[in-house]
Design a protein around this motif. Structure first.
Motif, short mmCIF file in Angstrom:
data_model
loop_
_atom_site.label_atom_id
_atom_site.label_comp_id
_atom_site.label_asym_id
_atom_site.label_seq_id
_atom_site.Cartn_x
_atom_site.Cartn_y
_atom_site.Cartn_z
N THR B 15 0.85 -1.19 0.00
CA THR B 15 0.00 0.00 0.00
C THR B 15 0.89 1.24 0.00
O THR B 15 2.08 1.16 0.33
CB THR B 15 -0.94 0.03 1.23
N PHE B 16 0.31 2.37 -0.37
CA PHE B 16 1.08 3.60 -0.52
C PHE B 16 1.83 3.97 0.76
O PHE B 16 3.01 4.33 0.72
CB PHE B 16 0.15 4.74 -0.95
N ASP B 17 1.15 3.87 1.90
CA ASP B 17 1.78 4.25 3.17
C ASP B 17 2.96 3.34 3.52
O ASP B 17 4.05 3.78 3.86
CB ASP B 17 0.76 4.29 4.31
N TRP B 18 2.73 2.03 3.37
CA TRP B 18 3.78 1.07 3.74
C TRP B 18 4.89 0.95 2.71
O TRP B 18 5.84 0.21 2.90
CB TRP B 18 3.16 -0.30 4.02
N ALA B 19 4.77 1.70 1.63
CA ALA B 19 5.85 1.71 0.65
C ALA B 19 7.03 2.52 1.17
O ALA B 19 8.17 2.32 0.75
CB ALA B 19 5.35 2.30 -0.66
N PHE B 20 6.77 3.43 2.10
CA PHE B 20 7.82 4.34 2.56
C PHE B 20 8.87 3.72 3.49
O PHE B 20 10.06 3.90 3.25
CB PHE B 20 7.20 5.59 3.20
N PRO B 21 8.44 3.00 4.55
CA PRO B 21 9.47 2.54 5.50
C PRO B 21 10.65 1.77 4.89
O PRO B 21 11.80 2.08 5.23
CB PRO B 21 8.67 1.68 6.49
N PRO B 22 10.43 0.81 3.98
CA PRO B 22 11.61 0.11 3.45
C PRO B 22 12.59 1.06 2.74
O PRO B 22 13.81 0.96 2.94
CB PRO B 22 11.04 -0.89 2.44
N PHE B 23 12.05 2.00 1.95
CA PHE B 23 12.93 2.91 1.21
C PHE B 23 13.61 3.92 2.13
O PHE B 23 14.75 4.33 1.90
CB PHE B 23 12.16 3.63 0.10
N ILE B 24 12.90 4.35 3.17
CA ILE B 24 13.50 5.31 4.12
C ILE B 24 14.64 4.65 4.88
O ILE B 24 15.75 5.18 4.97
CB ILE B 24 12.43 5.85 5.10
N ILE B 25 14.38 3.46 5.42
CA ILE B 25 15.40 2.77 6.20
C ILE B 25 16.58 2.36 5.30
O ILE B 25 17.75 2.50 5.69
CB ILE B 25 14.80 1.54 6.93
N ALA B 26 16.28 1.89 4.10
CA ALA B 26 17.34 1.45 3.19
C ALA B 26 18.23 2.62 2.77
O ALA B 26 19.46 2.53 2.82
CB ALA B 26 16.75 0.76 1.96
N SER B 27 17.61 3.73 2.36
CA SER B 27 18.42 4.86 1.88
C SER B 27 19.25 5.45 3.03
O SER B 27 20.41 5.81 2.84
CB SER B 27 17.54 5.93 1.24
N THR B 28 18.67 5.50 4.23
CA THR B 28 19.42 6.00 5.37
C THR B 28 20.56 5.04 5.72
O THR B 28 21.66 5.47 6.04
CB THR B 28 18.49 6.19 6.60
N GLY B 29 20.28 3.76 5.61
CA GLY B 29 21.31 2.75 5.87
C GLY B 29 22.53 2.93 4.98
O GLY B 29 23.66 2.95 5.45
N VAL B 30 22.31 3.08 3.67
CA VAL B 30 23.46 3.26 2.77
C VAL B 30 24.15 4.60 3.03
O VAL B 30 25.37 4.69 2.95
CB VAL B 30 23.14 3.14 1.27
N ALA B 31 23.35 5.61 3.39
CA ALA B 31 23.95 6.91 3.71
C ALA B 31 24.89 6.74 4.91
O ALA B 31 25.88 7.46 5.03
CB ALA B 31 22.88 7.94 4.03
N MET B 32 24.58 5.78 5.77
CA MET B 32 25.42 5.53 6.95
C MET B 32 26.38 4.36 6.72
O MET B 32 26.74 3.65 7.65
CB MET B 32 24.53 5.34 8.17
N ASP B 33 26.74 4.20 5.46
CA ASP B 33 27.79 3.26 5.05
C ASP B 33 27.45 1.78 5.21
O ASP B 33 28.35 0.95 5.33
CB ASP B 33 29.11 3.56 5.79
N LYS B 34 26.17 1.44 5.24
CA LYS B 34 25.81 0.02 5.26
C LYS B 34 25.65 -0.45 3.82
O LYS B 34 25.36 0.35 2.92
CB LYS B 34 24.47 -0.20 5.98
N GLU B 35 25.79 -1.75 3.65
CA GLU B 35 25.44 -2.36 2.36
C GLU B 35 24.02 -2.87 2.53
O GLU B 35 23.78 -3.68 3.42
CB GLU B 35 26.30 -3.60 2.17
N VAL B 36 23.09 -2.41 1.72
CA VAL B 36 21.69 -2.74 1.97
C VAL B 36 21.06 -3.50 0.82
O VAL B 36 21.24 -3.17 -0.35
CB VAL B 36 20.87 -1.47 2.26
N THR B 37 20.33 -4.55 1.18
CA THR B 37 19.56 -5.32 0.20
C THR B 37 18.10 -5.32 0.63
O THR B 37 17.80 -5.54 1.80
CB THR B 37 20.05 -6.78 0.17
N ILE B 38 17.21 -5.06 -0.31
CA ILE B 38 15.78 -5.23 -0.02
C ILE B 38 15.25 -6.38 -0.86
O ILE B 38 15.46 -6.42 -2.08
CB ILE B 38 14.93 -3.98 -0.32
N PHE B 39 14.60 -7.31 -0.18
CA PHE B 39 13.96 -8.44 -0.86
C PHE B 39 12.46 -8.16 -0.89
O PHE B 39 11.82 -8.07 0.16
CB PHE B 39 14.28 -9.72 -0.08
#
Lengths: 74, 171
Positions: B15-39
């Motif tokens: 759903t539109f609302d739940w589309a945000f958390p994965p992208f927010i956490i993932a983009s912040t993760g890479v910004a903080m030097d993590k290697e991020v994978t979303i399945f």
């Protein structure tokens, strides 16, 4: 005096962090970036970001809902 | 600085609302030097579609959702209509469109990133997107329905990505 300034006013989490990361990635080590933000959450977030990425948070200044973070690129 | 350099996310909601958390956490993760994978699996596949304009938020059976107007006089904007509107109302046609429209408007007002913008930033930062092959087939999608840069694989590949990862989130 900062070498670069990033104005992230009006932007909300996680945009100030993402834009900070992008701005820093274009800069050389030792250069200074000023980030301007209106997001109160970015006070803790910029600190955590610097903590995790090794960049140095030199100062945080608040002025009437506006925050200026001075960061030295690692 | 931490040595925990990897993070994985399983994104299951579309759903539109739940589309945000994965992208927010993932983009912040890479910004903080993590290697991020979303399945992305099941309804989470919606998040990888070229056209995300059809994603909707539904107040139906969602009593936790605050419903405040992003426009109008200040006193009106303070009222939470969520508990005041009977759930049966949301079964009427186009109410989801209305709720989605209002949420998008509220997000814009609050300076929240647009969905496509966040997703593009994830890709720019090299977040790895894996679409679950089984559910792609199950829901009759074609690979052309999805944005470029998506890998298609299964649960075993997810586990391979988890190897050495200290943050494994289910969303």
């Amino acid at each position: 005096m900062a070498d670069e300034t990033l104005d992230a006013s009006g932007l909300n989490c996680p945009l100030p962090i993402l834009k900070t990361k992008k701005a820093l990635s274009k800069m050389d080590t030792g250069k200074i970036l000023d980030v301007i933000s209106t997001d109160a959450g970015s006070v803790k977030d910029i600190e955590a970001f610097c903590n995790q990425t090794g960049n140095k948070l030199i100062s945080t200044v608040e002025d009437g809902g506006k925050y200026v973070f001075t960061i030295e690129k690692a | 600085m931490s040595d925990n350099k990897k993070m994985t996310i399983i994104a299951t909601k579309g759903t539109f609302d739940w589309a945000f958390p994965p992208f927010i956490i993932a983009s912040t993760g890479v910004a903080m030097d993590k290697e991020v994978t979303i399945f992305f699996t099941f309804y989470g596949l919606n998040l990888l579609l070229k056209d995300t304009s059809k994603l909707r938020v539904s107040p139906m059976g969602n009593p936790a959702m605050p419903m405040k107007l992003p426009m109008g006089p200040k006193w009106l904007q303070k009222i939470d209509f969520g508990p005041k509107i009977p759930n049966i109302f949301w079964s009427l046609p186009f109410t989801e469109h209305l709720a989605t429209y209002l949420m998008k408007k509220t997000m814009k007002k609050n300076g929240v990133a647009k969905l496509d913008e966040l997703r593009a930033m994830c890709q720019e930062f090299d977040v790895k997107f894996i679409a679950c092959e089984m559910t792609v087939d199950l829901f009759g999608y074609s690979k052309d329905d999805f944005i470029d840069g998506v890998e298609f694989a299964g649960a075993a590949t997810y586990f391979d990505e988890c190897d050495g990862s200290n943050h494994n989130l289910y969303m």
